[in-house]
Design a protein around this motif. Sequence first.
Motif, PDB file in Angstrom:
ATOM      1  N   LEU A 217       0.824  -1.207   0.000  1.00  0.00           N
ATOM      2  CA  LEU A 217       0.000   0.000   0.000  1.00  0.00           C
ATOM      3  C   LEU A 217       0.856   1.253   0.000  1.00  0.00           C
ATOM      4  N   GLU A 218       1.957   1.230   0.742  1.00  0.00           N
ATOM      5  CA  GLU A 218       2.877   2.380   0.733  1.00  0.00           C
ATOM      6  C   GLU A 218       3.400   2.654  -0.675  1.00  0.00           C
ATOM      7  N   LEU A 219       3.782   1.589  -1.384  1.00  0.00           N
ATOM      8  CA  LEU A 219       4.292   1.757  -2.740  1.00  0.00           C
ATOM      9  C   LEU A 219       3.235   2.358  -3.651  1.00  0.00           C
ATOM     10  N   LEU A 220       1.994   1.946  -3.471  1.00  0.00           N
ATOM     11  CA  LEU A 220       0.911   2.458  -4.306  1.00  0.00           C
ATOM     12  C   LEU A 220       0.621   3.920  -3.999  1.00  0.00           C
ATOM     13  N   LEU A 221       0.419   4.242  -2.724  1.00  0.00           N
ATOM     14  CA  LEU A 221       0.027   5.598  -2.353  1.00  0.00           C
ATOM     15  C   LEU A 221       1.139   6.607  -2.613  1.00  0.00           C
ATOM     16  N   HIS A 222       2.371   6.241  -2.300  1.00  0.00           N
ATOM     17  CA  HIS A 222       3.464   7.214  -2.359  1.00  0.00           C
ATOM     18  C   HIS A 222       4.361   7.028  -3.575  1.00  0.00           C
ATOM     19  N   GLY A 223       4.010   6.034  -4.392  1.00  0.00           N
ATOM     20  CA  GLY A 223       4.732   5.832  -5.639  1.00  0.00           C
ATOM     21  C   GLY A 223       3.845   6.149  -6.820  1.00  0.00           C
ATOM     22  N   ARG A 224       3.022   5.178  -7.211  1.00  0.00           N
ATOM     23  CA  ARG A 224       2.205   5.329  -8.407  1.00  0.00           C
ATOM     24  C   ARG A 224       1.203   6.475  -8.312  1.00  0.00           C
ATOM     25  N   LEU A 225       0.676   6.788  -7.136  1.00  0.00           N
ATOM     26  CA  LEU A 225      -0.426   7.746  -7.038  1.00  0.00           C
ATOM     27  C   LEU A 225      -0.013   9.121  -6.519  1.00  0.00           C
ATOM     28  N   ARG A 226       1.205   9.291  -6.066  1.00  0.00           N
ATOM     29  CA  ARG A 226       1.591  10.581  -5.479  1.00  0.00           C
ATOM     30  C   ARG A 226       1.929  11.588  -6.568  1.00  0.00           C
ATOM     31  N   THR A 227       1.199  12.674  -6.580  1.00  0.00           N
ATOM     32  CA  THR A 227       1.374  13.723  -7.580  1.00  0.00           C
ATOM     33  C   THR A 227       2.172  14.891  -6.989  1.00  0.00           C
ATOM     34  N   PRO A 228       2.602  15.857  -7.805  1.00  0.00           N
ATOM     35  CA  PRO A 228       3.286  17.034  -7.250  1.00  0.00           C
ATOM     36  C   PRO A 228       2.455  17.765  -6.202  1.00  0.00           C
ATOM     37  N   ALA A 229       1.123  17.864  -6.418  1.00  0.00           N
ATOM     38  CA  ALA A 229       0.277  18.564  -5.448  1.00  0.00           C
ATOM     39  C   ALA A 229       0.274  17.854  -4.104  1.00  0.00           C
ATOM     40  N   ALA A 230       0.237  16.516  -4.122  1.00  0.00           N
ATOM     41  CA  ALA A 230       0.240  15.743  -2.879  1.00  0.00           C
ATOM     42  C   ALA A 230       1.612  15.745  -2.235  1.00  0.00           C
ATOM     43  N   THR A 231       2.640  16.051  -3.001  1.00  0.00           N
ATOM     44  CA  THR A 231       3.996  16.129  -2.449  1.00  0.00           C
ATOM     45  C   THR A 231       4.217  17.459  -1.745  1.00  0.00           C
ATOM     46  N   ASP A 232       3.648  18.515  -2.312  1.00  0.00           N
ATOM     47  CA  ASP A 232       3.859  19.861  -1.777  1.00  0.00           C
ATOM     48  C   ASP A 232       3.001  20.168  -0.560  1.00  0.00           C
ATOM     49  N   SER A 233       1.857  19.487  -0.416  1.00  0.00           N
ATOM     50  CA  SER A 233       0.921  19.803   0.664  1.00  0.00           C
ATOM     51  C   SER A 233       0.604  18.556   1.465  1.00  0.00           C
ATOM     52  N   LEU A 234       1.057  18.523   2.728  1.00  0.00           N
ATOM     53  CA  LEU A 234       0.751  17.385   3.594  1.00  0.00           C
ATOM     54  C   LEU A 234      -0.753  17.262   3.874  1.00  0.00           C
ATOM     55  N   PRO A 235      -1.450  18.356   4.225  1.00  0.00           N
ATOM     56  CA  PRO A 235      -2.901  18.216   4.449  1.00  0.00           C
ATOM     57  C   PRO A 235      -3.637  17.684   3.220  1.00  0.00           C
ATOM     58  N   ARG A 236      -3.236  18.151   2.043  1.00  0.00           N
ATOM     59  CA  ARG A 236      -3.890  17.662   0.828  1.00  0.00           C
ATOM     60  C   ARG A 236      -3.579  16.174   0.611  1.00  0.00           C
ATOM     61  N   ALA A 237      -2.358  15.793   0.887  1.00  0.00           N
ATOM     62  CA  ALA A 237      -1.977  14.392   0.703  1.00  0.00           C
ATOM     63  C   ALA A 237      -2.757  13.491   1.666  1.00  0.00           C
ATOM     64  N   ILE A 238      -2.869  13.917   2.929  1.00  0.00           N
ATOM     65  CA  ILE A 238      -3.609  13.114   3.909  1.00  0.00           C
ATOM     66  C   ILE A 238      -5.069  13.006   3.509  1.00  0.00           C
ATOM     67  N   ALA A 239      -5.681  14.123   3.155  1.00  0.00           N
ATOM     68  CA  ALA A 239      -7.096  14.110   2.776  1.00  0.00           C
ATOM     69  C   ALA A 239      -7.335  13.214   1.564  1.00  0.00           C
ATOM     70  N   GLY A 240      -6.445  13.305   0.585  1.00  0.00           N
ATOM     71  CA  GLY A 240      -6.607  12.499  -0.617  1.00  0.00           C
ATOM     72  C   GLY A 240      -6.484  11.013  -0.343  1.00  0.00           C
ATOM     73  N   ASN A 241      -5.479  10.635   0.429  1.00  0.00           N
ATOM     74  CA  ASN A 241      -5.272   9.208   0.696  1.00  0.00           C
ATOM     75  C   ASN A 241      -6.338   8.632   1.632  1.00  0.00           C
ATOM     76  N   VAL A 242      -6.763   9.419   2.617  1.00  0.00           N
ATOM     77  CA  VAL A 242      -7.852   8.963   3.491  1.00  0.00           C
ATOM     78  C   VAL A 242      -9.126   8.760   2.683  1.00  0.00           C
ATOM     79  N   GLY A 243      -9.425   9.729   1.822  1.00  0.00           N
ATOM     80  CA  GLY A 243     -10.621   9.602   0.989  1.00  0.00           C
ATOM     81  C   GLY A 243     -10.542   8.422   0.042  1.00  0.00           C
ATOM     82  N   LEU A 244      -9.366   8.187  -0.503  1.00  0.00           N
ATOM     83  CA  LEU A 244      -9.190   7.085  -1.452  1.00  0.00           C
ATOM     84  C   LEU A 244      -9.353   5.729  -0.781  1.00  0.00           C
ATOM     85  N   LEU A 245      -8.876   5.611   0.449  1.00  0.00           N
ATOM     86  CA  LEU A 245      -8.952   4.318   1.145  1.00  0.00           C
ATOM     87  C   LEU A 245     -10.305   4.091   1.820  1.00  0.00           C
ATOM     88  N   ALA A 246     -10.781   5.079   2.566  1.00  0.00           N
ATOM     89  CA  ALA A 246     -12.009   4.891   3.353  1.00  0.00           C
ATOM     90  C   ALA A 246     -13.269   5.233   2.569  1.00  0.00           C
TER      91      ALA A 246
END
Length: 583
Positions: free
Chosen positions: A473-502
Amino acid sequence: MNRKRLVLFGVALGLVLAGGVVGWWGHTDGGDLTIRETQIETDGGTIDAYLYVPPGVTPDDPAPGVLATHGYINSKETQAPFAIELARRGHVVLAIDQTGHGYSDPPAFSQGWGGPPALAYLADHELVDEDRIALEGHSMGGWASVAAAATYPDRYESMVLAGSSTGSSGAPPGNATFPRNLGVVYAEYDEFHWLMWETETAPAAPESEKLQSVFGTDERIETGRTYGDVESGTARALYQPGTTHPGTHHSPTAVGQVVEWIERTTGGDTSLDPDDQVWHWKELGTAVALLGGFLFLFPTIGTLSEAGALSAATRSVPEPVAERDRGWLVSVALTALLPVVTYYPLMLLGSEAMPLTAVTPQNETNSIVLWVLGNAAIIALLLIVWHVRSDRTFAAARDRYGLDAGDGAGTLGRSVAIAGGTALALLALLFAFDAVFGLDFRAWVLGLKLPSALHVRIAAGYFPAFLAFFFALELLLHGRLRTPAATDSLPRAIAGNVGLLAGPFVGFLAVQYGWLFATGALPVPITALQAIIAFQFVGVLVGVGAVSTYSFHRTGRVWVGAVLNALLVTWLVVASQATHLPL
């Protein structure tokens, strides 16, 4: 320590403290009730319990007694609403962990689910009037109650089956005179209608031939009407609160109905109205504390990742591999859909295909393990396909996935230390919470309990499977799916990954329960247990998404998030499940 982290520590600990105070107040009715941890020694092992004692009860002035038993893959804490309200009304309540559940010795289902020995213990207790004892059981706990009544027919006066039945899964069958003075609190939307009273839908319970035979009638049962006679032990009543199977032990209406029936049939203190209830403060408190414990993880991760030699395990967040193109959207869609699509098939297959062994002794944990391993394999396959189609090599992307090992074993060891230290800090916090308030971290069906020595032993066997899943799951979320926007913003990254999983499980449950509320039955009734377990998946996946993303952004690597999530989820799952072998 930076100011934001210090504030978050303060908020987290403040929530835990406030939750503990509120939860303790609700659990003890403001300190009036005494709650004793109790162990019942039997030939088949120890049964763990809480004994709720009202004020003024002594051996010279005993009180009516109630045996309260939870359902499958729950523990005695879920009986708190019934136990608190009955104790407030003058009953001594014994709430047990069924055999193989909580802190009671395995195997599950043994000794009549724990019911008979618990009833014998309660009836012989010096604080209990042996002539005024009632049995209350939710779901499988109802079968424990029926087994206890059949074993000791002269040691109880009445019974409430909450979301349960007679004559199911080996429980003794009922008739017009057995059990004595039976109240049935059966939810209007109970998911187990096909198992308990053998109807096509839950609202059809009053038309159940099986239930009618217990009520001594061949006509539709009128809810709220008393059939038979209390004095002769033939009284019966059916109540249908507008809730679900797990909602029955969390419903003010259902709790009030249980209280009213037991008071009527055992002569308890009727000075309190059935609607006068305080148990919800206990539930609110433990839920607030659970939130505080969850928030406590983040400043702990941050602090440990910067502490001395452990800081060598961290680096800056690497540049992303992915862009928001068509391929990325397809990957997001597959990530959202596949876990839900595979949920029922793999969970059902796991309960049948994975054998019970000394390493894998928990049936429902086996189901979850097959689901996580199946999804880990799917993730690995998708990553391979993506790399082949995009003409990329995995070696070239490794560093940007956060997969580099830095200085090798040293970095991996420090990462494990950060993860392990965080888990141990949460364990210490929960230990202190339990020592001070006598509670665990809990929100409805999702509870984090202190693990027993047996739980730790069992968890060691399941941990590798969960680690494999969270690594994928780490490889998927932070490899294949991590975009520049999710890299630059921690709150955006958390919200996106939480929404994607739950998020997909929220939608999944909305469909399942929308169908149930519209038709009276789940789309596939035999998946009732898995549908209820899915509620816990929502909470767990929210936590997983947030912890994984925060750990990656704090360390720049996948190791801490994978190990920490595997530790926490293995702990949570194993401590809350039933153990089916006599270990």
